[in-house]
Design an enzyme around this catalytic site. Structure first.
Site, PDB file in Angstrom:
ATOM      1  N   GLY B  10       0.880  -1.248   0.177  1.00 30.20           N
ATOM      2  CA  GLY B  10       0.074  -0.033   0.050  1.00 30.20           C
ATOM      3  C   GLY B  10       0.781   1.395  -0.138  1.00 30.20           C
ATOM      4  O   GLY B  10       1.811   1.223   0.652  1.00 30.20           O
ATOM      5  N   GLY B  12      -0.819   4.705  -0.175  1.00 28.35           N
ATOM      6  CA  GLY B  12      -1.769   5.824  -0.068  1.00 28.35           C
ATOM      7  C   GLY B  12      -0.862   6.883   1.073  1.00 28.35           C
ATOM      8  O   GLY B  12       0.109   6.836   1.265  1.00 28.35           O
ATOM      9  N   GLY B  15       0.108   4.871   4.042  1.00 23.21           N
ATOM     10  CA  GLY B  15       1.185   4.061   3.926  1.00 23.21           C
ATOM     11  C   GLY B  15       2.435   4.733   3.685  1.00 23.21           C
ATOM     12  O   GLY B  15       3.527   4.262   3.976  1.00 23.21           O
ATOM     13  N   ALA B 154      -2.077  11.265   9.052  1.00 23.90           N
ATOM     14  CA  ALA B 154      -0.751  11.023   8.344  1.00 23.90           C
ATOM     15  C   ALA B 154       0.059  12.173   8.077  1.00 23.90           C
ATOM     16  O   ALA B 154       1.328  12.293   8.374  1.00 23.90           O
ATOM     17  CB  ALA B 154      -1.253  10.634   6.686  1.00 23.90           C
ATOM     18  N   LYS B 215     -15.015   4.181  15.390  1.00 29.72           N
ATOM     19  CA  LYS B 215     -15.011   5.592  15.823  1.00 29.72           C
ATOM     20  C   LYS B 215     -15.634   6.598  14.861  1.00 29.72           C
ATOM     21  O   LYS B 215     -16.202   7.550  15.101  1.00 29.72           O
ATOM     22  CB  LYS B 215     -13.428   6.046  15.742  1.00 29.72           C
ATOM     23  CG  LYS B 215     -12.863   5.794  14.476  1.00 29.72           C
ATOM     24  CD  LYS B 215     -11.267   6.573  14.479  1.00 29.72           C
ATOM     25  CE  LYS B 215     -10.941   6.499  12.835  1.00 29.72           C
ATOM     26  NZ  LYS B 215      -9.673   7.213  12.765  1.00 29.72           N
ATOM     27  N   ARG B 280     -12.730  13.801   8.501  1.00 33.73           N
ATOM     28  CA  ARG B 280     -13.520  14.165   7.634  1.00 33.73           C
ATOM     29  C   ARG B 280     -14.991  13.593   7.823  1.00 33.73           C
ATOM     30  O   ARG B 280     -15.945  14.293   7.156  1.00 33.73           O
ATOM     31  CB  ARG B 280     -13.023  13.758   6.236  1.00 33.73           C
ATOM     32  CG  ARG B 280     -12.961  12.318   5.979  1.00 33.73           C
ATOM     33  CD  ARG B 280     -12.070  12.205   4.515  1.00 33.73           C
ATOM     34  NE  ARG B 280     -12.266  10.623   4.141  1.00 33.73           N
ATOM     35  CZ  ARG B 280     -12.178  10.291   2.939  1.00 33.73           C
ATOM     36  NH1 ARG B 280     -11.389  10.932   2.061  1.00 33.73           N
ATOM     37  NH2 ARG B 280     -12.234   8.961   2.530  1.00 33.73           N
ATOM     38  N   ASN B 281     -15.138  12.615   8.327  1.00 31.20           N
ATOM     39  CA  ASN B 281     -16.501  12.157   8.862  1.00 31.20           C
ATOM     40  C   ASN B 281     -17.471  13.325   9.620  1.00 31.20           C
ATOM     41  O   ASN B 281     -18.596  13.588   9.348  1.00 31.20           O
ATOM     42  CB  ASN B 281     -16.384  10.792   9.937  1.00 31.20           C
ATOM     43  CG  ASN B 281     -16.396   9.625   8.738  1.00 31.20           C
ATOM     44  OD1 ASN B 281     -17.087   9.245   8.078  1.00 31.20           O
ATOM     45  ND2 ASN B 281     -14.926   9.390   8.697  1.00 31.20           N
TER      46      ASN B 281
END
Lengths: 357, 357
Positions: B10, B12, B15, B154, B215, B280-281
């Site tokens: 990965g 992203g 990652g 990140a 969460k 962002r949620n």
């Protein structure tokens, strides 16, 4: 069963907000409570009139919670002995530094069967000893004392925004009021619980009282982090470490205190959160970093000289830990508490907050 | 003892950030690890060039974590079978919906003694069953799989801002790699722990994996509260109730999961906090209230069509609870989880979020 008569000792921002809650509940539970509530008001002038008479006329504490109707069944009374006459349910909500002075001599005037609940934020420290206010009140008055605390900013409670609060009561089994009387839990639950002010009961008076005081040290840490422009990873880590430090501190030095009170209840994790997101300790700490000023200077500038609880509590904890260092078995001590103290009192640069965490 | 060879599956945002951490640590612990790390890159074009060759040239993932040097010892490799060749420490960090496709057929090409750690957010649900990704990876590859999760945005980790992360490992005692090999805890701790990325180890793989997924449902609740202009008392109450609901849900349905993972660790309380403050949620939920649009529409507008994990997880939990309703012994069920689901999928007005809490 005789009805309970309620007296609120204190009439500041939080005292007024809780008076409104209690004033609604005594009406809703008229089988338990007398309708009139007295509120002891430390008398002062407001717009040329005594504050207590303005409250009794307008049913509003124009100085400390303006724009909010307390209820016409709340009677302000500047004479404490008159205020507590016949009162069996005493809500103590004065600033912690005045508790002993205000309650001096009150014991002799208490109604039979009176009980108290402490809404006081703060602890009393004397070197290697820390006392919580429910214990102090209980000693001063010779009666049982519970504790109420939670994520309860007064102005939001006054608007009936949904929140929770934690009621800490002594263990059952010793009912000093006759076997038919209400338990402490039932008494205070019925007086405080509302659809938008949800009470959860725990058997941990000291835990509730300690959370409400020690959280301010964590809020300073969160404020330093904000002031330094650190992101939410760091702030969340500081809050988590702070929760664990105050939990471990209290469980270690107050063996009856329960971990769950800190980790699971409104007076613990939720109140800590509120304080770290929007409290004034957080704000002053942020400004300390941004302006380079000490908290004493900012107390004058931002709080009209009122003293901030966080630095005071950090100092109490530091002195306590110095006095009882031999007993600290936690492998790394309490680095966050100590770092906050050093930043406030020893000139340590805020960037070092995370050292040793 | 043969050195461990690391492969990151990965590449992203997360990652890439973790590749940088691992790249520093393999050098600092050259007694344990081989210096070169491979990173499997799902090949795509960027500025007319293959992304993997840009990464190998610039040592930077220009698409997903631009401006950050990953380390010259990170080698991007678009062929997964080549990437894992000889690798004994596999970090799996692909989006959860691709795990099974990406890992298909990989088992036959694994080096002897290989182990994995899952950094995947999300769970796989199938009606009355929920599977965590460490379990899925372990089944697909036939090897042990640990989990890493925490309050780890990140971009902040990439700037070396102080934070913590939780490593969940299987119980000790079954060392499949010979008695002299490193424990799972030691292997991953040495690969991830940094002065500003502090690893705490817990014996609870599923707890770590579940926190990171569930969460997001709480973050939606916090976002609705923000959108409605409710204050910090309410938001803190929602967060507290959310922590308790997901803790109780997981402890009930995953009997090996530990409460402390949720209440005390970075992957629990701290990650929940971060998500409720800045995730962002939370943002999309706030915008749902403010604009009256559904999350599907906002996914298109704000996330370029990427799907938001919170609503998906709320749907999975709802279906799971429907299928296993008979087993729910919690007196009031899981009202926050259910209310979030109803607001997302059933058109329930967000104001009703607090109903039944």
């Amino acid at each position: 069963m005789a009805k309970e008569k309620v007296c609120i000792i204190g009439s500041g921002n939080w005292g007024s907000a809780i008076a409104r809650i209690a004033a609604m509940n005594v009406k809703d539970h008229s089988d338990i409570f007398e309708e009139e509530i007295t509120m002891f008001v430390h008398e002062e002038e407001f717009d040329g009139k005594p504050l207590s008479s303005i409250i009794n006329e307008k049913h509003e504490n124009v100085k400390y919670l303006s724009g909010v109707q307390l209820g016409s069944n709340v009677k302000a009374e500047p004479d404490l002995i008159k205020a507590i006459k016949g009162a069996t349910a005493l809500i103590v909500v004065v600033p912690h530094q005045f508790v002993e002075k205000v309650l001096d001599g009150v014991k002799d005037h208490l109604a039979p069967g009176a009980r108290a609940v402490s809404l006081i934020k703060g602890v009393k420290a004397d070197g290697g000893k820390i006392y919580t206010y429910p214990g102090i009140i209980s000693s001063l008055l010779g009666i049982r004392c519970s504790a109420l605390g939670g994520a309860n900013i007064a102005t939001e409670v006054a608007k009936d925004q949904f929140c929770e609060s934690t009621l800490g009561v002594l263990p059952e089994g010793t009912k000093p009021h006759g076997k038919d009387s209400l338990s402490d839990a039932d008494l205070w639950y019925n007086l405080f619980n509302r659809p938008t002010f949800r009470i959860r009961v725990v058997s941990d008076v000291d835990g509730v009282a300690l959370c409400g005081s020690l959280k301010n040290v964590i809020a300073l840490g969160a404020g330093f982090s904000d002031g330094l422009g650190w992101g939410s990873n760091t702030k969340s880590a500081i809050i988590r470490i702070g929760i664990m430090e105050i939990k471990d501190f209290c469980v270690h030095f107050f063996p009856k205190v329960k971990s769950e009170t800190f980790l699971e209840e409104s007076c613990g994790v939720a109140d800590i959160l509120t304080s770290c997101i929007s409290g004034r300790n957080r704000k002053v700490a942020e400004d300390m970093v941004k302006t380079g000023k000490g908290f004493q200077e900012l107390e004058k500038e931002e709080l009209g000289g009122q003293s901030l609880q966080g630095p005071q509590t950090a100092e109490q904890l530091h002195n306590f830990l110095e006095a009882r260092r031999d007993e600290v078995s936690r492998s790394d001590g309490f680095p966050l508490i100590e770092n906050v103290w050093k930043i406030c009192y020893e000139g340590m640069p805020p960037e070092k907050l995370i050292e040793g965490l």
